[in-house]
Design an enzyme around this catalytic site. Structure first.
Site, PDB file in Angstrom:
ATOM      1  N   GLY A 124       6.941  63.559 -54.636  1.00 22.01           N
ATOM      2  CA  GLY A 124       6.116  64.923 -54.478  1.00 22.01           C
ATOM      3  C   GLY A 124       5.467  65.373 -55.489  1.00 22.01           C
ATOM      4  O   GLY A 124       4.383  65.869 -55.332  1.00 22.01           O
ATOM      5  N   CYS A 125       5.874  65.218 -56.835  1.00 20.90           N
ATOM      6  CA  CYS A 125       5.085  65.266 -57.943  1.00 20.90           C
ATOM      7  C   CYS A 125       3.753  64.530 -58.055  1.00 20.90           C
ATOM      8  O   CYS A 125       2.841  64.870 -58.630  1.00 20.90           O
ATOM      9  CB  CYS A 125       5.916  65.196 -59.315  1.00 20.90           C
ATOM     10  SG  CYS A 125       7.312  66.189 -59.349  1.00 20.90           S
ATOM     11  N   THR A 126       4.000  63.335 -57.619  1.00 20.78           N
ATOM     12  CA  THR A 126       2.551  62.381 -57.610  1.00 20.78           C
ATOM     13  C   THR A 126       1.610  63.121 -56.593  1.00 20.78           C
ATOM     14  O   THR A 126       0.402  63.016 -56.686  1.00 20.78           O
ATOM     15  CB  THR A 126       3.005  61.049 -57.447  1.00 20.78           C
ATOM     16  OG1 THR A 126       3.917  60.532 -58.187  1.00 20.78           O
ATOM     17  CG2 THR A 126       1.731  60.096 -57.158  1.00 20.78           C
TER      18      THR A 126
ATOM     19  N   ALA B 191       0.125  66.010 -57.847  1.00 21.68           N
ATOM     20  CA  ALA B 191      -0.931  66.000 -59.067  1.00 21.68           C
ATOM     21  C   ALA B 191      -2.088  65.128 -58.494  1.00 21.68           C
ATOM     22  O   ALA B 191      -3.281  65.640 -58.959  1.00 21.68           O
ATOM     23  CB  ALA B 191      -0.208  64.942 -59.898  1.00 21.68           C
TER      24      ALA B 191
END
Length: 182
Positions: free
Chosen positions: A72-74, A77
């Site tokens: 999710g963070c990738t 970003a």
């Protein structure tokens, strides 16, 4: 057998009570219209970044995320990377904030060719100030704040879709700057 079941239930109850208490022990949540809590954090490249230095220099997008390198963070970003021109065209700068250390942020930034700064909040003080620190864990919840040039919070999104956050931010910046959003 019954003793272990009782012990397990007691541990679950204690954990639940601790989580409940830790959530209510925090300060009142930030609200739109309040001044953004000031901070200085180290960026992925080692440079210090101060929110106070942004005063009068345009809009600021602060997106908090749990852990660099997770799916999710990738996604989030990379979505900001891909939408950065739309956001910067609206006189705004993006900062991703997590509790990861600078070394991990540097690797994440390089791997995904990010075009904005990632900030390390290793001690969670900024995450706590913004009300996004997860109870017990040294991680931030996935929240996004839009801050105006006077460092006043103009938008808080606590229901962030990692894939759509950047486009929503770009649209919200247009609305806020046109004076049509609250």
């Amino acid at each position: 057998m019954q003793k272990s079941t009782l012990t397990f239930r007691l541990l679950v109850f204690m954990l639940f009570a601790l989580l409940t208490f830790s959530q209510t022990a925090n300060a009142a949540p930030l609200q739109v219209g309040q001044s953004a809590p000031l901070f200085q954090l180290q960026a992925h490249d080692g440079d210090p970044i101060s929110l106070a230095a942004r005063r009068g220099k345009g809009w600021t997008v602060l997106y908090f995320y749990p852990k660099a390198g997770t799916p999710g963070c990738t996604t989030q970003a990379c979505a900001f990377r891909d939408a950065i021109k739309l956001i910067r065209d609206q006189n705004a700068e993006v900062y991703g904030i997590s509790t990861d250390d600078v070394k991990d942020l540097w690797a994440f930034h390089q791997q995904h060719k990010l075009t904005f700064s990632l900030l390390s909040d290793q001690d969670s003080r900024v995450s706590e100030a913004y009300g996004v620190k997860m109870p017990i864990l040294n991680m931030a919840k996935r929240w996004t704040f839009i801050v105006d040039p006077n460092l006043t919070i103009r938008r808080i999104d606590d229901d962030v879709d990692p894939a759509l956050d950047a486009k929503r931010v770009a649209e919200m910046l247009k609305q806020l700057q046109a004076g049509s959003a609250q």
